[in-house]
Enzyme design. Structure first.
Site, short mmCIF file in Angstrom:
data_model
loop_
_atom_site.label_atom_id
_atom_site.label_comp_id
_atom_site.label_asym_id
_atom_site.label_seq_id
_atom_site.Cartn_x
_atom_site.Cartn_y
_atom_site.Cartn_z
CB ALA A 191 -0.43 7.20 -10.53
NE ARG A 240 4.15 -8.66 1.79
CZ ARG A 240 3.60 -9.75 1.66
NH1 ARG A 240 3.98 -10.88 2.31
NH2 ARG A 240 2.60 -9.79 1.24
CB ALA A 287 5.48 0.77 -0.37
CG ASP A 339 -1.42 -10.75 6.27
OD1 ASP A 339 -1.43 -11.30 4.97
OD2 ASP A 339 -0.81 -9.44 6.18
NE ARG A 386 -4.54 -11.94 1.11
CZ ARG A 386 -3.63 -11.65 0.54
NH1 ARG A 386 -2.50 -11.44 1.35
NH2 ARG A 386 -3.47 -10.71 -0.42
CG HIS A 389 1.87 -7.42 4.87
ND1 HIS A 389 0.62 -8.31 4.89
CD2 HIS A 389 1.81 -6.76 3.88
CE1 HIS A 389 0.45 -8.31 3.45
NE2 HIS A 389 1.30 -7.54 2.84
#
Length: 313
Positions: free
Chosen positions: A18, A94, A125, A154, A157, A181
């Site tokens: 949350a 990442r 995530a 992506d 974008r 990603h």
């Protein structure tokens, strides 16, 4: 796949986490009335309750009901979205998130058990490809029902950038970012089109540095993180769209993370997404350079997942 439905009546969606991302996703799904009931769960019960009360104040414009859900209740939802994870730090890749997020994912999935056999599990995530691979192993669900948000944002974008160069609607730009990603993502220029005409044949595109343009797309998330600490609104729109594809069985072709047998790794490629999850993977035509970049990304993903598997033995 033994189950089938054109629309999930009385559908339920659970969001695990949350924080800024989870709450933004909840709000986006609430505004679009994606499901009948939305469950929110977070280890911080006080924050979770606060988010739910706040969302309930906005629910008067929606047909969706919102409430706090226990882990067991969330495990029985039709769509389970996992946003829980360590926040990406400024300058952190990442892939560096793996060690911090693997234990979180395992604990979340253990808490959801037993997971509904027909559920679609969606990973948000990062690093999303690796976590999707892990979730496929730990959840007990078929690979077609375990997906990640992948390169959908992506690709959006990328299309927006091309829209600005060509001054056309973004919906008219048919182009994908595939693979990873993150830093190793691959913009597929070779088969991208606008109005049926190859993107690379437009004079406006001939005059730009394609590699530099692709880097700008890949780095946008880092720019947002540097400025405000996290990305939330774009990914929230993505998840709400994916959830609609599932609940309405739209079978839209969207680039998301899934296991790709061709590359023997969880990568992001266009798939036909519906109520049953991934129905078909669509590999766009790629030139040799693009294929080599995807293969390098697949290799890195396999190696990272192998390290994880070794760590768990």
């Amino acid at each position: 796949m033994s189950f089938n439905a054109s629309k999930r009546d009385g559908s339920r969606m659970a969001i695990i986490g949350a924080g800024s991302v989870g709450s933004a996703i909840a709000f986006a799904c609430l505004m679009r009335s994606v499901v009948s009931e939305l469950l929110i769960n977070d280890f911080n019960e006080k924050v979770c309750q606060g988010q739910v009360l706040d969302l309930q104040d906005a629910a008067f414009v929606s047909s969706t009901k919102v409430r706090v859900g226990t882990p067991k209740e969330c495990g029985q939802a039709d769509i389970i979205v996992i946003t829980a994870g360590a926040r990406q730090r400024p300058g952190e890749t990442r892939d560096e998130l793996v060690q911090r997020n693997e234990d979180i994912l395992r604990n979340v999935l253990d808490g959801l058990q037993p997971i509904k056999s027909t559920a679609i599990l969606m990973l948000v995530a990062n690093p999303v490809n690796i976590l999707t691979c892990m979730a496929q192993k730990f959840s007990g669900l078929p690979p077609s029902q375990v997906i990640g948000t992948g390169t959908y944002l992506d690709s959006v974008r990328f299309r927006v950038a091309m829209r600005e160069h060509l001054q056309v609607s973004g919906a008219s730009v048919h182009a994908y970012v595939v693979g990873d990603h993150g830093d190793k993502q691959v913009a597929v220029w070779s088969s991208a089109t606008v109005g049926g005409k190859p993107l690379l044949s437009y004079e406006e595109i001939k005059s730009i540095d394609c590699d530099e343009e692709a880097k700008k797309v890949a780095r946008k998330a880092y720019s947002i993180i540097d400025l405000k600490g996290a990305t939330s609104f774009g990914i929230a729109a993505v998840v709400s769209d994916l959830a609609l594809c599932i609940t309405l069985n739209k079978l839209s072709v969207i680039p998301i993370s899934t296991y790709c047998e061709r590359f023997d790794a969880c990568l992001s490629f266009p798939v036909s997404l519906g109520t049953n999850g991934v129905e078909r993977i669509v590999y766009p035509e790629m030139n040799e350079k693009e294929i080599a970049m995807v293969e390098a990304s697949a290799k890195a993903t396999r190696e990272q997942c192998a390290k994880y598997n070794d760590h768990r033995k």
